[in-house]
Write a protein that holds these residues in place. Sequence first.
Motif, PDB file in Angstrom:
ATOM      1  N   ARG A 136       0.829  -1.200   0.000  1.00 54.89           N
ATOM      2  CA  ARG A 136       0.000   0.000   0.000  1.00 54.89           C
ATOM      3  C   ARG A 136       0.870   1.259   0.000  1.00 54.89           C
ATOM      4  O   ARG A 136       0.609   2.203  -0.757  1.00 54.89           O
ATOM      5  CB  ARG A 136      -0.924   0.005   1.220  1.00 54.89           C
ATOM      6  CG  ARG A 136      -1.818   1.232   1.277  1.00 54.89           C
ATOM      7  CD  ARG A 136      -2.588   1.333   2.578  1.00 54.89           C
ATOM      8  NE  ARG A 136      -3.330   2.569   2.635  1.00 54.89           N
ATOM      9  CZ  ARG A 136      -3.962   3.022   3.706  1.00 54.89           C
ATOM     10  NH1 ARG A 136      -3.962   2.297   4.826  1.00 54.89           N
ATOM     11  NH2 ARG A 136      -4.607   4.183   3.680  1.00 54.89           N
ATOM     12  N   LEU A 146      -4.100   4.729  -1.887  1.00 55.29           N
ATOM     13  CA  LEU A 146      -5.483   4.321  -1.646  1.00 55.29           C
ATOM     14  C   LEU A 146      -6.071   5.198  -0.546  1.00 55.29           C
ATOM     15  O   LEU A 146      -5.441   5.399   0.495  1.00 55.29           O
ATOM     16  CB  LEU A 146      -5.535   2.847  -1.229  1.00 55.29           C
ATOM     17  CG  LEU A 146      -4.859   1.848  -2.159  1.00 55.29           C
ATOM     18  CD1 LEU A 146      -5.020   0.429  -1.618  1.00 55.29           C
ATOM     19  CD2 LEU A 146      -5.403   1.954  -3.569  1.00 55.29           C
ATOM     20  N   LEU A 148      -8.423   5.261   2.204  1.00 54.30           N
ATOM     21  CA  LEU A 148      -9.224   4.402   3.068  1.00 54.30           C
ATOM     22  C   LEU A 148      -9.718   5.157   4.302  1.00 54.30           C
ATOM     23  O   LEU A 148     -10.148   4.556   5.278  1.00 54.30           O
ATOM     24  CB  LEU A 148      -8.397   3.186   3.511  1.00 54.30           C
ATOM     25  CG  LEU A 148      -7.701   2.404   2.394  1.00 54.30           C
ATOM     26  CD1 LEU A 148      -6.937   1.221   2.969  1.00 54.30           C
ATOM     27  CD2 LEU A 148      -8.702   1.947   1.338  1.00 54.30           C
ATOM     28  N   TYR A 162     -15.436  -2.136   2.155  1.00 49.68           N
ATOM     29  CA  TYR A 162     -15.190  -2.323   0.721  1.00 49.68           C
ATOM     30  C   TYR A 162     -14.211  -1.259   0.218  1.00 49.68           C
ATOM     31  O   TYR A 162     -14.011  -0.211   0.839  1.00 49.68           O
ATOM     32  CB  TYR A 162     -16.489  -2.190  -0.091  1.00 49.68           C
ATOM     33  CG  TYR A 162     -17.588  -3.151   0.278  1.00 49.68           C
ATOM     34  CD1 TYR A 162     -17.437  -4.519   0.089  1.00 49.68           C
ATOM     35  CD2 TYR A 162     -18.804  -2.683   0.788  1.00 49.68           C
ATOM     36  CE1 TYR A 162     -18.466  -5.403   0.418  1.00 49.68           C
ATOM     37  CE2 TYR A 162     -19.838  -3.555   1.111  1.00 49.68           C
ATOM     38  CZ  TYR A 162     -19.657  -4.914   0.919  1.00 49.68           C
ATOM     39  OH  TYR A 162     -20.670  -5.779   1.245  1.00 49.68           O
ATOM     40  N   VAL A 163     -13.635  -1.546  -0.969  1.00 47.93           N
ATOM     41  CA  VAL A 163     -12.833  -0.566  -1.696  1.00 47.93           C
ATOM     42  C   VAL A 163     -13.268  -0.608  -3.158  1.00 47.93           C
ATOM     43  O   VAL A 163     -13.412  -1.696  -3.739  1.00 47.93           O
ATOM     44  CB  VAL A 163     -11.329  -0.848  -1.591  1.00 47.93           C
ATOM     45  CG1 VAL A 163     -10.524   0.115  -2.475  1.00 47.93           C
ATOM     46  CG2 VAL A 163     -10.856  -0.738  -0.150  1.00 47.93           C
ATOM     47  N   ALA A 170     -12.353   3.872  -0.121  1.00 48.35           N
ATOM     48  CA  ALA A 170     -13.146   3.001   0.751  1.00 48.35           C
ATOM     49  C   ALA A 170     -14.632   3.282   0.581  1.00 48.35           C
ATOM     50  O   ALA A 170     -15.049   4.405   0.244  1.00 48.35           O
ATOM     51  CB  ALA A 170     -12.739   3.220   2.204  1.00 48.35           C
ATOM     52  N   GLN A 185     -12.639  -6.386  -0.994  1.00 48.83           N
ATOM     53  CA  GLN A 185     -12.796  -6.428   0.451  1.00 48.83           C
ATOM     54  C   GLN A 185     -11.704  -5.602   1.129  1.00 48.83           C
ATOM     55  O   GLN A 185     -10.536  -5.660   0.738  1.00 48.83           O
ATOM     56  CB  GLN A 185     -12.737  -7.871   0.951  1.00 48.83           C
ATOM     57  CG  GLN A 185     -13.850  -8.759   0.413  1.00 48.83           C
ATOM     58  CD  GLN A 185     -15.225  -8.286   0.851  1.00 48.83           C
ATOM     59  OE1 GLN A 185     -15.462  -8.031   2.024  1.00 48.83           O
ATOM     60  NE2 GLN A 185     -16.137  -8.167  -0.106  1.00 48.83           N
ATOM     61  N   LEU A 186     -12.093  -4.844   2.145  1.00 49.97           N
ATOM     62  CA  LEU A 186     -11.151  -4.032   2.917  1.00 49.97           C
ATOM     63  C   LEU A 186     -10.954  -4.661   4.290  1.00 49.97           C
ATOM     64  O   LEU A 186     -11.827  -4.567   5.149  1.00 49.97           O
ATOM     65  CB  LEU A 186     -11.671  -2.601   3.070  1.00 49.97           C
ATOM     66  CG  LEU A 186     -10.877  -1.662   3.985  1.00 49.97           C
ATOM     67  CD1 LEU A 186      -9.421  -1.575   3.548  1.00 49.97           C
ATOM     68  CD2 LEU A 186     -11.516  -0.270   4.004  1.00 49.97           C
ATOM     69  N   SER A 188      -9.759  -5.098   8.113  1.00 42.68           N
ATOM     70  CA  SER A 188      -9.685  -4.082   9.166  1.00 42.68           C
ATOM     71  C   SER A 188      -8.253  -3.735   9.543  1.00 42.68           C
ATOM     72  O   SER A 188      -7.997  -2.627  10.029  1.00 42.68           O
ATOM     73  CB  SER A 188     -10.450  -4.558  10.404  1.00 42.68           C
ATOM     74  OG  SER A 188      -9.893  -5.755  10.913  1.00 42.68           O
ATOM     75  N   GLY A 207      -6.211  -8.575   1.939  1.00 39.52           N
ATOM     76  CA  GLY A 207      -5.265  -7.470   1.829  1.00 39.52           C
ATOM     77  C   GLY A 207      -4.371  -7.614   0.611  1.00 39.52           C
ATOM     78  O   GLY A 207      -4.151  -6.641  -0.138  1.00 39.52           O
ATOM     79  N   LEU A 210      -6.363  -6.945  -2.497  1.00 42.68           N
ATOM     80  CA  LEU A 210      -6.615  -5.506  -2.646  1.00 42.68           C
ATOM     81  C   LEU A 210      -5.409  -4.797  -3.254  1.00 42.68           C
ATOM     82  O   LEU A 210      -5.517  -4.133  -4.295  1.00 42.68           O
ATOM     83  CB  LEU A 210      -6.954  -4.910  -1.279  1.00 42.68           C
ATOM     84  CG  LEU A 210      -7.092  -3.382  -1.191  1.00 42.68           C
ATOM     85  CD1 LEU A 210      -8.230  -2.901  -2.067  1.00 42.68           C
ATOM     86  CD2 LEU A 210      -7.295  -2.946   0.256  1.00 42.68           C
ATOM     87  N   THR A 211      -4.260  -4.928  -2.618  1.00 42.14           N
ATOM     88  CA  THR A 211      -3.074  -4.241  -3.143  1.00 42.14           C
ATOM     89  C   THR A 211      -2.662  -4.810  -4.495  1.00 42.14           C
ATOM     90  O   THR A 211      -2.209  -4.073  -5.374  1.00 42.14           O
ATOM     91  CB  THR A 211      -1.913  -4.335  -2.147  1.00 42.14           C
ATOM     92  OG1 THR A 211      -1.694  -5.708  -1.792  1.00 42.14           O
ATOM     93  CG2 THR A 211      -2.200  -3.521  -0.892  1.00 42.14           C
TER      94      THR A 211
END
Length: 242
Positions: A136, A146, A148, A162-163, A170, A185-186, A188, A207, A210-211
């Motif tokens: 990230r 990003l 968030l 979510y992202v 976010a 999915q984001l 926590s 994670g 996402l990245t």
Amino acid sequence: MQWNDEGLILGSRRHGETAVILEVMTRDHGRHFGLVHGGASKSKSAMLQAGNIIDLTWRARLDDHLGTMQVEAKEMRTSRFLMSACALHGFLTLAAFLRVLPERDPHSGVYEAVNTLIDQLDNPEVAAILFVHFERAFLAELGFGLDLSCCAATGTHNQLIYVSPRTGRAVSRIPGEPYKERMLQLPSFLLSDGRGIKPMEEDILAGFNLTGHFLKNWIFEPRAQDIPPERQKFISLVLKDL
């Protein structure tokens, strides 16, 4: 021209009978190449393995020349990579990321973060979380941070799960629900209020997904490159060892 710096060896290639051209990520001078006379000798070859930390002096007549490097060993790490497939593939992934950076463009923060991460690569539970945070931060370093901090739809800070795969922003639960099949999915642990929480395996995988989405679409594909295959191998190994 001359300067002194500390550097992380990314790789080398033979040049002539006894010299090597060394590729190094330095703390203050970015990713740099230099000719090391006698670098192919038995006395120096072990020191010049990828992953080791060296002190170096770079010299050249002009700033845009290849230049020569005089090197001294500072920290030998190669043996750790030979004992841990997870650490090896993690390092190879990081080296591929660093090669995206323009040559000789300083990124001292990236240098420090990479070395902190490398020191933990043979500790899967810690390495997995740090690696996602590094990816990230690496996106942000290249101008693709990003966001968030709050929901892109409502501006609220609650239930961010979510992202958006398009904007990298976010989205909270309720406005994102109709589009959840398309959302990323984001986890926590990427939020400030998620610090200190031990992530589950599915959170860590989320994670990386996402990245990885933004690394692929914003960094590697525009350069006509693929995400380094070592990354997926590292993810598989690190999740297996959790």
